[in-house]
Design a protein around this motif. Structure first.
Motif, PDB file in Angstrom:
ATOM      1  N   GLY A 139       0.789  -1.223   0.000  1.00  0.00           N
ATOM      2  CA  GLY A 139       0.000   0.000   0.000  1.00  0.00           C
ATOM      3  C   GLY A 139       0.817   1.266   0.000  1.00  0.00           C
ATOM      4  N   LEU A 140       2.141   1.140  -0.169  1.00  0.00           N
ATOM      5  CA  LEU A 140       2.996   2.316  -0.179  1.00  0.00           C
ATOM      6  C   LEU A 140       2.959   2.952  -1.571  1.00  0.00           C
ATOM      7  CD1 LEU A 140       5.039   3.763   1.770  1.00  0.00           C
ATOM      8  CD2 LEU A 140       6.826   2.617   0.465  1.00  0.00           C
ATOM      9  N   THR A 141       2.254   4.066  -1.687  1.00  0.00           N
ATOM     10  CA  THR A 141       2.155   4.798  -2.953  1.00  0.00           C
ATOM     11  C   THR A 141       2.459   6.267  -2.671  1.00  0.00           C
ATOM     12  OG1 THR A 141      -0.189   5.329  -2.674  1.00  0.00           O
ATOM     13  CG2 THR A 141       0.360   3.221  -3.760  1.00  0.00           C
ATOM     14  N   THR A 142       2.752   7.016  -3.716  1.00  0.00           N
ATOM     15  CA  THR A 142       3.020   8.439  -3.514  1.00  0.00           C
ATOM     16  C   THR A 142       1.780   9.143  -2.966  1.00  0.00           C
ATOM     17  OG1 THR A 142       2.555   8.736  -5.884  1.00  0.00           O
ATOM     18  CG2 THR A 142       4.863   8.639  -5.215  1.00  0.00           C
ATOM     19  N   ASN A 143       0.596   8.758  -3.444  1.00  0.00           N
ATOM     20  CA  ASN A 143      -0.636   9.366  -2.918  1.00  0.00           C
ATOM     21  C   ASN A 143      -0.807   9.105  -1.430  1.00  0.00           C
ATOM     22  OD1 ASN A 143      -1.662  10.616  -5.237  1.00  0.00           O
ATOM     23  ND2 ASN A 143      -2.481   8.684  -6.022  1.00  0.00           N
ATOM     24  N   ALA A 144      -0.549   7.850  -1.027  1.00  0.00           N
ATOM     25  CA  ALA A 144      -0.717   7.491   0.382  1.00  0.00           C
ATOM     26  C   ALA A 144       0.330   8.194   1.248  1.00  0.00           C
ATOM     27  CB  ALA A 144      -0.597   5.978   0.539  1.00  0.00           C
ATOM     28  N   ILE A 145       1.552   8.292   0.751  1.00  0.00           N
ATOM     29  CA  ILE A 145       2.609   8.969   1.509  1.00  0.00           C
ATOM     30  C   ILE A 145       2.288  10.450   1.658  1.00  0.00           C
ATOM     31  CG2 ILE A 145       5.056   9.626   1.506  1.00  0.00           C
ATOM     32  CD1 ILE A 145       5.560   6.977  -0.058  1.00  0.00           C
ATOM     33  N   ALA A 146       1.832  11.081   0.564  1.00  0.00           N
ATOM     34  CA  ALA A 146       1.477  12.501   0.619  1.00  0.00           C
ATOM     35  C   ALA A 146       0.348  12.734   1.626  1.00  0.00           C
ATOM     36  CB  ALA A 146       1.071  12.994  -0.767  1.00  0.00           C
ATOM     37  N   GLN A 147      -0.655  11.871   1.600  1.00  0.00           N
ATOM     38  CA  GLN A 147      -1.775  12.001   2.536  1.00  0.00           C
ATOM     39  C   GLN A 147      -1.287  11.859   3.973  1.00  0.00           C
ATOM     40  OE1 GLN A 147      -4.904   9.133   1.948  1.00  0.00           O
ATOM     41  NE2 GLN A 147      -6.350  10.243   3.236  1.00  0.00           N
ATOM     42  N   LYS A 148      -0.423  10.874   4.202  1.00  0.00           N
ATOM     43  CA  LYS A 148       0.117  10.653   5.545  1.00  0.00           C
ATOM     44  C   LYS A 148       0.920  11.861   6.020  1.00  0.00           C
ATOM     45  CE  LYS A 148       1.449   7.714   8.935  1.00  0.00           C
ATOM     46  NZ  LYS A 148       0.544   6.970   9.834  1.00  0.00           N
ATOM     47  N   ALA A 149       1.629  12.500   5.079  1.00  0.00           N
ATOM     48  CA  ALA A 149       2.462  13.651   5.422  1.00  0.00           C
ATOM     49  C   ALA A 149       1.652  14.939   5.511  1.00  0.00           C
ATOM     50  CB  ALA A 149       3.565  13.818   4.383  1.00  0.00           C
ATOM     51  N   GLY A 150       0.363  14.881   5.113  1.00  0.00           N
ATOM     52  CA  GLY A 150      -0.465  16.075   5.140  1.00  0.00           C
ATOM     53  C   GLY A 150      -0.124  17.048   4.034  1.00  0.00           C
ATOM     54  N   LEU A 151       0.303  16.502   2.877  1.00  0.00           N
ATOM     55  CA  LEU A 151       0.697  17.324   1.744  1.00  0.00           C
ATOM     56  C   LEU A 151      -0.086  16.914   0.509  1.00  0.00           C
ATOM     57  CD1 LEU A 151       4.569  17.003   2.206  1.00  0.00           C
ATOM     58  CD2 LEU A 151       3.179  18.996   2.833  1.00  0.00           C
ATOM     59  N   SER A 152      -0.095  17.773  -0.478  1.00  0.00           N
ATOM     60  CA  SER A 152      -0.653  17.373  -1.769  1.00  0.00           C
ATOM     61  C   SER A 152       0.371  16.508  -2.481  1.00  0.00           C
ATOM     62  CB  SER A 152      -0.970  18.599  -2.615  1.00  0.00           C
ATOM     63  OG  SER A 152       0.235  19.228  -3.033  1.00  0.00           O
ATOM     64  N   VAL A 153      -0.095  15.638  -3.363  1.00  0.00           N
ATOM     65  CA  VAL A 153       0.837  14.795  -4.093  1.00  0.00           C
ATOM     66  C   VAL A 153       1.713  15.657  -5.009  1.00  0.00           C
ATOM     67  CG1 VAL A 153      -0.646  14.299  -6.079  1.00  0.00           C
ATOM     68  CG2 VAL A 153       1.039  12.599  -5.334  1.00  0.00           C
ATOM     69  N   GLY A 154       1.194  16.806  -5.439  1.00  0.00           N
ATOM     70  CA  GLY A 154       1.999  17.725  -6.239  1.00  0.00           C
ATOM     71  C   GLY A 154       3.198  18.250  -5.464  1.00  0.00           C
ATOM     72  N   SER A 155       2.991  18.545  -4.183  1.00  0.00           N
ATOM     73  CA  SER A 155       4.109  18.997  -3.351  1.00  0.00           C
ATOM     74  C   SER A 155       5.147  17.902  -3.205  1.00  0.00           C
ATOM     75  CB  SER A 155       3.589  19.412  -1.970  1.00  0.00           C
ATOM     76  OG  SER A 155       2.740  20.531  -2.068  1.00  0.00           O
ATOM     77  N   LEU A 156       4.681  16.649  -3.021  1.00  0.00           N
ATOM     78  CA  LEU A 156       5.617  15.520  -2.925  1.00  0.00           C
ATOM     79  C   LEU A 156       6.442  15.403  -4.193  1.00  0.00           C
ATOM     80  CD1 LEU A 156       4.934  11.995  -1.513  1.00  0.00           C
ATOM     81  CD2 LEU A 156       5.901  12.238  -3.795  1.00  0.00           C
ATOM     82  N   TYR A 157       5.792  15.550  -5.366  1.00  0.00           N
ATOM     83  CA  TYR A 157       6.484  15.370  -6.641  1.00  0.00           C
ATOM     84  C   TYR A 157       7.530  16.453  -6.899  1.00  0.00           C
ATOM     85  CZ  TYR A 157       3.364  11.615  -8.160  1.00  0.00           C
ATOM     86  OH  TYR A 157       2.688  10.430  -8.274  1.00  0.00           O
ATOM     87  N   GLN A 158       7.473  17.546  -6.147  1.00  0.00           N
ATOM     88  CA  GLN A 158       8.516  18.563  -6.284  1.00  0.00           C
ATOM     89  C   GLN A 158       9.878  18.017  -5.865  1.00  0.00           C
ATOM     90  OE1 GLN A 158       7.801  22.610  -4.845  1.00  0.00           O
ATOM     91  NE2 GLN A 158       5.646  22.020  -4.524  1.00  0.00           N
ATOM     92  N   TYR A 159       9.863  17.030  -4.971  1.00  0.00           N
ATOM     93  CA  TYR A 159      11.125  16.526  -4.410  1.00  0.00           C
ATOM     94  C   TYR A 159      11.397  15.065  -4.747  1.00  0.00           C
ATOM     95  CZ  TYR A 159      10.427  20.828  -1.855  1.00  0.00           C
ATOM     96  OH  TYR A 159      10.210  22.149  -1.556  1.00  0.00           O
ATOM     97  N   PHE A 160      10.351  14.310  -4.992  1.00  0.00           N
ATOM     98  CA  PHE A 160      10.505  12.883  -5.291  1.00  0.00           C
ATOM     99  C   PHE A 160       9.609  12.518  -6.476  1.00  0.00           C
ATOM    100  CE2 PHE A 160      11.282  13.319  -0.700  1.00  0.00           C
ATOM    101  CZ  PHE A 160      12.558  12.771  -0.617  1.00  0.00           C
TER     102      PHE A 160
END
Length: 202
Positions: A30-51
């Motif tokens: 279940g480890l996906t970028t969407n799930a990680i972003a949600q867990k971190a309280g961020l948008s997936v777009g913000s996550l994609y800025q760095y990863f």
């Protein structure tokens, strides 16, 4: 991109912490970028800025885990040649306990080891790391006993690495209450192995 400002660094740390927590809770399932972003309280777009993907996050986790061990091995490999077995034994016992403490202090990264096995690039990084550690161990043992053949030194380096890794990882992942005893047992096992090969004055 690389975080430059404190706010960006904090965001990266939130992403890494979220991925690490998810690995602790459910391994890589279940480890996906969407799930990680949600867990971190961020948008997936913000996550994609760095990863760019979850593999890049796992790569960062893996490199943080592996980098924690290199200074310990390098420190003992660079020490002056021991004058006798007692001096080498003292160094080796200190070394093993420091390695064990690195495992304990970085316990939250342990599920990363399992996740690494499912990604070819992460497996390659782990193999490269192990090779460096084995070479460092071998140099340390040959410094202690210059007559030790290179192939034997490498084999001993591999065995010291692998026995510690297996014992410390399993003990911590099972929340083993006897961790200190296991550390002592690993020292006893590996010292017996090394004493059979290293020729040092008593």
């Amino acid at each position: 991109k690389k975080p430059r400002q404190q706010r960006s660094q904090d965001m990266v740390e939130r992403i890494i912490a979220a991925a690490r927590d998810m690995l602790n809770e459910q391994a890589s399932k279940g480890l996906t970028t969407n799930a990680i972003a949600q867990k971190a309280g961020l948008s997936v777009g913000s996550l994609y800025q760095y990863f760019p993907n979850k593999e890049a996050i796992l790569l960062e986790l893996a490199e943080r885990w592996l980098a924690a061990f290199r200074p310990v091995s390098a420190f003992y490999a660079a020490k002056p040649r021991p004058q006798n077995w007692a001096a080498f034994s003292q160094d080796f016992r200190e070394f093993t306990r420091k390695i064990a403490s690195v495992y304990a202090e970085n316990r939250a990264f342990l599920p990363t080891l399992e996740a690494m096995q499912s990604h070819p690039e992460l497996r390659r990084i782990a193999r490269d790391h192990d090779r460096v550690i084995i070479e460092t161990h071998a140099a340390w043992f040959r410094n202690a006993d210059p007559q030790l053949p290179a192939d034997v030194a490498s084999r001993l380096g591999m065995l010291v690495l692998e026995t510690g890794n297996i014992c410390f990882t399993i003990a911590l992942m099972q929340d083993h209450a006897a961790y200190d005893v296991i550390i002592d047992d690993v020292i006893i096992m590996n010292e017996a192995l090394l004493r059979a090969h290293l020729r040092l004055p008593e």
